[in-house]
Design a protein around this motif. Structure first.
Motif, mmCIF file in Angstrom:
data_model
loop_
_atom_site.group_PDB
_atom_site.id
_atom_site.type_symbol
_atom_site.label_atom_id
_atom_site.label_comp_id
_atom_site.label_asym_id
_atom_site.label_seq_id
_atom_site.Cartn_x
_atom_site.Cartn_y
_atom_site.Cartn_z
ATOM 1 N N ARG A 18 37.227 37.094 41.265
ATOM 2 C CA ARG A 18 37.928 37.840 40.209
ATOM 3 C C ARG A 18 37.038 38.016 38.972
ATOM 4 O O ARG A 18 37.041 39.074 38.335
ATOM 5 N N ARG A 21 34.555 40.746 39.723
ATOM 6 C CA ARG A 21 35.245 42.037 39.662
ATOM 7 C C ARG A 21 35.410 42.480 38.200
ATOM 8 O O ARG A 21 35.148 43.630 37.864
ATOM 9 N N GLU A 36 36.151 47.805 45.320
ATOM 10 C CA GLU A 36 37.404 47.028 45.279
ATOM 11 C C GLU A 36 37.674 46.388 46.642
ATOM 12 O O GLU A 36 38.106 45.236 46.725
ATOM 13 N N ALA A 39 35.537 43.317 47.245
ATOM 14 C CA ALA A 39 36.087 42.160 46.544
ATOM 15 C C ALA A 39 37.312 41.627 47.284
ATOM 16 O O ALA A 39 37.477 40.409 47.416
#
Length: 108
Positions: A18, A21, A36, A39
């Motif tokens: 996280r 990201r 995305e 991740a």
């Protein structure tokens, strides 16, 4: 770009994924769908590792999570994905893995 892939592959906790990201968003702006998804796959990899899963395969909506030579079951059948769209299916798979882990912890 390779450094970013390496950092994601080296992430050892969901918090690290996280944080990466968020760092990417700060540095590059809105992330494209493939970034995305990478991740999301990293989070799935970590959740699967917590379960001790050796592999995860999805065929015709059936989720086959291999661990110790057997497939993990939900009740007496393989878990199923309901989502048809890729991003929704990845989110559903992550939620499924977390639920299986919680069920295992509560059974101990």
């Amino acid at each position: 770009r390779l450094d970013q892939y390496r950092a994601l592959a080296a992430a050892a906790t969901p918090h690290e994924v996280r944080a990466l990201r968020a760092q990417w968003r700060d540095r590059f702006g809105a992330l494209p769908a493939p970034a995305e998804r990478l991740a999301s796959l990293a989070l799935i990899r970590l959740a699967a590792a917590e379960l001790g899963a050796q592999s995860i395969e999805v065929r015709q909506g059936r989720v086959m999570i291999s661990r110790g030579g057997d497939y993990m079951m939900s009740g007496h059948q393989l878990p199923r994905l309901k989502a048809a769209e890729l991003d929704a299916a990845l989110a559903e798979l992550l939620a499924m893995l977390k639920k299986l882990r919680r069920e295992e912890k509560s059974a101990v």
